[in-house]
Structures are given as structure tokens and as C-alpha cells.
Design an enzyme around this catalytic site. Structure first.
Site, short mmCIF file in Angstrom:
data_model
loop_
_atom_site.label_atom_id
_atom_site.label_comp_id
_atom_site.label_asym_id
_atom_site.label_seq_id
_atom_site.Cartn_x
_atom_site.Cartn_y
_atom_site.Cartn_z
N ASP A 69 -25.23 -50.07 3.00
CA ASP A 69 -26.58 -50.60 2.93
C ASP A 69 -26.70 -52.12 3.07
OD1 ASP A 69 -28.21 -48.28 2.76
OD2 ASP A 69 -27.42 -47.92 0.75
N ASP A 128 -30.71 -42.78 7.25
CA ASP A 128 -31.15 -44.09 6.74
C ASP A 128 -30.32 -45.23 7.34
OD1 ASP A 128 -31.18 -41.81 5.07
OD2 ASP A 128 -31.67 -42.96 3.30
N1 GLY Z 1 -31.04 -44.44 1.08
C1 GLY Z 1 -32.25 -45.06 1.09
C2 GLY Z 1 -33.40 -44.22 0.68
O1 GLY Z 1 -33.41 -43.69 -0.42
O2 GLY Z 1 -34.31 -44.11 1.46
#
Ligand code: GLY
Length: 394
Positions: free
Chosen positions: A111, A169
Site C-alpha cells: 500500500d 486495490d
Molecule cells: N485495501 C483497501 C481497501 O480496503 O479498500
């Protein structure tokens, strides 16, 4: 006949201008309210090495720098500064951004794009400082340590029973890689981003452009499994995941000019616009939750979708589609700016939007404000205003 057509056109234009004006006023109110909530929290949490993420049971819940959402508080401050010009917002935006400095070397999950590009990315856009550029390039280098050339994807997580999990994501982290190539002149970041996006295109999507949340790979690059972690079921459409793919492929087209990404973004937009069947266009947290209509909405998915659709409306060559994307985004922004979704930040822990969902299967953060919902709302507002820069409605 010609006179009647002119009158109809004039009425339509007037209607459009009224609608745009109405949205503009609604967004301005939201921005103003959120700016004061952000400043209150910025003062309150100064020196705590923590970053507001949500508001539950009357308390602001903060995270440390290693949480995937850590960059959004600074990002909210930056966006609010960019929209208002208020120097106090810039002061705290810089402060909370620089508290994330050490994250540039973090390699524990995927992330980094969210954490560094939503914070330092804005500092770079505003001030073009060389040391900020170095942080972004270093973070991109750290993210690329998670890329496996045999598999062709950046690994998302190190926990769980998957062999090599990649979640949709992760498309969002690629924007930082494209930026790193522009900043450093080194094409390796761009190449990894394109490989990752292409593999996602190949394996994450179903026929109708909905997507699997998690695809896991075997070491030889074959697929181990396709399913979900945050959604209702393996074959369901988790609303925020769908929104991330729309945003991710729209951004990839902007950064590469590759038509295949534009085509995919348009397919996803069509899927969203024909599948979300709520009157206010704010989706349920998962389109396929069997408890609907007794199921929570996800305002964060709606805000991400609005921001992406506004950008997509400027990219497509199809005039009718462009209008439809913009109109859908406007409907979302009007809903989010209504009292149903917009809170007084004084009563909402300093956050603006109500009714988001973080992780329903884990029963975590259900029907709450979330720092990233506010981020994409502000970004959507910024993108919306930029459409009217040369023909601002009065
Ligand atoms: N992983 C990021 C979200 O929860 O959208």
C-alpha cells in the site's frame, strides 16, 4: 421550428447551469465544513505520531504510519489547502506528510502508493521540492521489491494462506510508479506498473467487467485461486474493489495512453452504471449482499467512483458516454453532499461523510466515516471544479 429548438436548447443549458451551480455550492459547503474538521484534528493529534482514520463510539480512531490509510489524513489536508488556499491547512499537511518519511523504506505490504503518493504526491505537486521527489522514488523502489517477474504482479499481502495474493486495490499503487519514472527518468517503474496492470486485466475480471477481489498465483505464474477477502462472496462484486478498478484503469490510461486501459475503464463504468440500482447511486457495500436492502451503503466506493468518472468523462472520445459519466458523477456528488451522507464534522469526529464500510466480513468499521471517503470526495470536487475553470457557472 428553429425558434422552438433554440428555446429548448436555451432551457436545457439553463437547467445544466443550474445543476452545476447547485453542485458547486454543495461542494463548497462540504469543503468548508471538512476544512475546519481537519484543522481541529490536526491540532488535536499533533505530536502523537498517529493519523485519524475513522470515528466510532464517540471516539476518533487513529492509526500509526504503517497502516494502509496513514497517508490520507495528510492527503485530505493537502486537497483542502488546494481547494481553499488556507495556509494553516498547508502547514499541517506538510507536518503530517513528513511524519510518514520512514515509510519510504517499508516493504511489508503493497500500500505504499496510498501512503506516500496521497501525501507526498500532493507536496510534490504543490512545491516541487527535490527531497520530496527522493522520498517518492525511494518508496517506488521499495514497492517494486514486491514485484515477481515470473508472476508479473506486485504481491499485496504477506499474511493469510494464499501463496501469492494480489488484490484489485493494488491498481491504485501504480500511480506512484508512473510518477517515479517521470521523476527519476528510470523506466523500470513504468514497466512494472504496465506489467502489473496487464496481468490484472488478464486475470482479475469476469466477462461483465466486475472483478475478483483476490487472485492468488502459484510460483510458476499459474493461478492458485480467485475469490474475495473483503467482499460478500467469491463471486460477488465488492463495491470498493469495483471502484478501485475503475479509478485504476482510468489513471493507467492517463499515464500511458494505452487504449486497452481506456476500454477497460469504460467497460467498468458501464458495469457500475447499469448494476448499482440505488436511487441515490450510492452502492451497497457489496452489490450482491443477500441482505439488501437491509445492508449498509459504502460512501467511500461512491466517492472513488465519482472522482474516476469525472476524469474518464474528459478522456473518452464518445460524446454521449462522456456526458453520462459526468452526469452519474454529479448525481453521486449531490447525494454525498446531502444531509443523508454529509455530517457536520463537529458531530462526526472531524470527518465529513457518513456511511462507509471498511471490512464487513470482519465486522470492522461498518457504517462509519472513513478518512479515504473524504479524500476522494475532495478529489472529485477538485476535478469537478477544474472542468469549469474556463466556463465557470455563476
Ligand atoms: N485495501 C483497501 C481497501 O480496503 O479498500
Amino acid at each position: 421550428m428553429r425558434l422552438i429548438s433554440s428555446i429548448v436548447v436555451a432551457f436545457l443549458l439553463l437547467g445544466c447551469n443550474n445543476r452545476a451551480k447547485h453542485i458547486e455550492v454543495a461542494l463548497q459547503n462540504g469543503i468548508e465544513a471538512l476544512s475546519s474538521g481537519l484543522l481541529n484534528n490536526a491540532v488535536r493529534f499533533d505530536g502523537t505520531d498517529s493519523f485519524p482514520r475513522t470515528f466510532e463510539n464517540g471516539e476518533v480512531v487513529c492509526v500509526n504510519a504503517y497502516d494502509w490509510t496513514s497517508g490520507f489524513f495528510a492527503g485530505d489536508l493537502w486537497l483542502a489547502y488546494e481547494l481553499t488556499g488556507n495556509d494553516s491547512l498547508a502547514y499541517f499537511a506538510r507536518h503530517y506528510t513528513e511524519e510518514l518519511h520512514d515509510i519510504k523504506d517499508f516493504t511489508g505490504h503493497h500500500d505504499l502508493g496510498f501512503m506516500i503518493y496521497c501525501s507526498y504526491g500532493h507536496q510534490w505537486k504543490n512545491f516541487h521540492e527535490d527531497d520530496v521527489k527522493s522520498v517518492i522514488v525511494d518508496a517506488a523502489t521499495s514497492l517494486c521489491t514486491r514485484f515477481n517477474p515470473t508472476i508479473g504482479q506486485i504481491r499485496s499481502w504477506d499474511f493469510g494462506e494464499w501463496n501469492y495474493p494480489v488484490i484489485v486495490d493494488n491498481m491504485m499503487n501504480l500511480e506512484m510508479l508512473f510518477a517515479a519514472t517521470k521523476m527519476s527518468g528510470d523506466s523500470c517503474f513504468f514497466d512494472i506498473a504496465v506489467k502489473h496492470a496487464d496481468k490484472c486485466l488478464e486475470n482479475h475480471f469476469r466477462e461483465d467487467a466486475s472483478s475478483y477481489h483476490v487472485v492468488s498465483y502459484n510460483d510458476d505464474g499459474s493461478i492458485e485461486s480467485k475469490g474475495t477477502f473483503q467482499g460478500f462472496s467469491d463471486e460477488s462484486s465488492w463495491a470498493r474493489g469495483i471502484a478501485w478498478t475503475l479509478y485504476g484503469f482510468t489513471m493507467c490510461f492517463r499515464e500511458t495512453g494505452f487504449e486497452r486501459y481506456l476500454k477497460q475503464a469504460e467497460r467498468i463504468a458501464y458495469y457500475i452504471m447499469t448494476t448499482v440500482n440505488t436511487v441515490d447511486k450510492i452502492p451497497y457495500w457489496d452489490y450482491n449482499d443477500t441482505a439488501i436492502p437491509d445492508s449498509p451503503r459504502d460512501a467511500s466506493a461512491a466517492a472513488i467512483t465519482a472522482s474516476a468518472l469525472i476524469e474518464l468523462s474528459t478522456m473518452t472520445q464518445k460524446g454521449k458516454a462522456s456526458k453520462a459519466y459526468l452526469s452519474y458523477a454529479e448525481d453521486i456528488l449531490l447525494s454525498l453532499s446531502s444531509p443523508e451522507y454529509m455530517a457536520d464534522p463537529k458531530e462526526n469526529g472531524g470527518f465529513l461523510l457518513k456511511h462507509s464500510v471498511s471490512h464487513k466480513p470482519l465486522n470492522s468499521e461498518i457504517d462509519v466515516p472513513l478518512v479515504y471517503a473524504d479524500y476522494y470526495y475532495l478529489e472529485a470536487a477538485q476535478r469537478y471544479f477544474s472542468l469549469f475553470e474556463n466556463r465557470r457557472v455563476h
